[in-house]
Design a protein around this motif. Structure first.
Motif, PDB file in Angstrom:
ATOM      1  N   LYS A   3       0.821  -1.261  -0.043  1.00  0.00           N
ATOM      2  CA  LYS A   3      -0.035  -0.022   0.044  1.00  0.00           C
ATOM      3  C   LYS A   3       0.665   1.367  -0.059  1.00  0.00           C
ATOM      4  CE  LYS A   3      -3.813  -2.446   2.386  1.00  0.00           C
ATOM      5  NZ  LYS A   3      -4.626  -2.534   3.534  1.00  0.00           N
ATOM      6  N   CYS A   5       2.048   4.702  -2.623  1.00  0.00           N
ATOM      7  CA  CYS A   5       1.963   5.455  -3.932  1.00  0.00           C
ATOM      8  C   CYS A   5       3.112   5.539  -4.644  1.00  0.00           C
ATOM      9  CB  CYS A   5       1.687   6.822  -3.461  1.00  0.00           C
ATOM     10  SG  CYS A   5       1.504   8.105  -4.771  1.00  0.00           S
ATOM     11  N   LYS A  10       3.982   7.743  -0.479  1.00  0.00           N
ATOM     12  CA  LYS A  10       2.988   7.712   0.679  1.00  0.00           C
ATOM     13  C   LYS A  10       2.813   6.114   1.307  1.00  0.00           C
ATOM     14  CE  LYS A  10       0.322  12.000   0.476  1.00  0.00           C
ATOM     15  NZ  LYS A  10      -0.801  12.566   0.706  1.00  0.00           N
ATOM     16  N   ARG A  11       2.917   6.083   2.505  1.00  0.00           N
ATOM     17  CA  ARG A  11       2.421   4.770   3.155  1.00  0.00           C
ATOM     18  C   ARG A  11       1.279   4.736   4.188  1.00  0.00           C
ATOM     19  NH1 ARG A  11       6.450   0.862   2.731  1.00  0.00           N
ATOM     20  NH2 ARG A  11       8.186   1.489   1.393  1.00  0.00           N
ATOM     21  N   PRO A  12       0.898   3.719   4.586  1.00  0.00           N
ATOM     22  CA  PRO A  12      -0.261   3.770   5.720  1.00  0.00           C
ATOM     23  C   PRO A  12       0.456   4.435   6.932  1.00  0.00           C
ATOM     24  CG  PRO A  12      -0.143   1.596   4.525  1.00  0.00           C
ATOM     25  CD  PRO A  12       0.961   2.601   4.081  1.00  0.00           C
ATOM     26  N   ASN A  30      -5.039   3.943   5.797  1.00  0.00           N
ATOM     27  CA  ASN A  30      -4.520   3.406   4.564  1.00  0.00           C
ATOM     28  C   ASN A  30      -4.693   4.765   3.662  1.00  0.00           C
ATOM     29  OD1 ASN A  30      -3.834   0.873   5.216  1.00  0.00           O
ATOM     30  ND2 ASN A  30      -5.831   0.314   5.169  1.00  0.00           N
ATOM     31  N   VAL A  31      -3.593   4.646   2.737  1.00  0.00           N
ATOM     32  CA  VAL A  31      -3.539   5.602   1.705  1.00  0.00           C
ATOM     33  C   VAL A  31      -4.575   5.148   0.671  1.00  0.00           C
ATOM     34  CG1 VAL A  31      -2.016   6.339  -0.394  1.00  0.00           C
ATOM     35  CG2 VAL A  31      -0.939   5.420   2.076  1.00  0.00           C
ATOM     36  N   ASN A  32      -5.297   6.294   0.078  1.00  0.00           N
ATOM     37  CA  ASN A  32      -6.276   6.111  -0.937  1.00  0.00           C
ATOM     38  C   ASN A  32      -5.628   5.774  -2.454  1.00  0.00           C
ATOM     39  OD1 ASN A  32      -8.862   6.154  -2.539  1.00  0.00           O
ATOM     40  ND2 ASN A  32      -9.252   8.162  -2.050  1.00  0.00           N
ATOM     41  N   SER A  50      -1.587   7.668  -5.287  1.00  0.00           N
ATOM     42  CA  SER A  50      -2.620   8.103  -4.364  1.00  0.00           C
ATOM     43  C   SER A  50      -3.582   9.063  -4.928  1.00  0.00           C
ATOM     44  CB  SER A  50      -1.856   8.821  -3.059  1.00  0.00           C
ATOM     45  OG  SER A  50      -1.191   9.961  -3.545  1.00  0.00           O
TER      46      SER A  50
END
Length: 64
Positions: A3, A5, A10-12, A30-32, A50
């Protein structure tokens, strides 16, 4: 599939849920991530991006 980007990295994030009594239990944000096809070096490539990075990419491409 992690998860993360592929553009921004970007990470959770992790933290605590806080109840009304301030009891703390661990949770994760969590990242979208969205699966999109982008042009990389003139070739289409599927990447996981993301939603924030995608919005920024769309805004920057309108300027060019």
């Amino acid at each position: 599939m992690s998860k993360v980007c592929e553009i921004t990295g970007k990470r959770p994030l992790s933290g605590n849920n806080r109840s009304h009594s301030l009891r703390a239990t661990r949770r994760k944000w969590n990242v979208n991530l969205q699966n999109v096809t982008l042009m990389v070096d003139g070739k289409p490539k599927k990447v996981r991006v993301s939603a924030r990075a995608l919005k920024t990419l769309k805004a920057k491409s309108r300027l060019a």
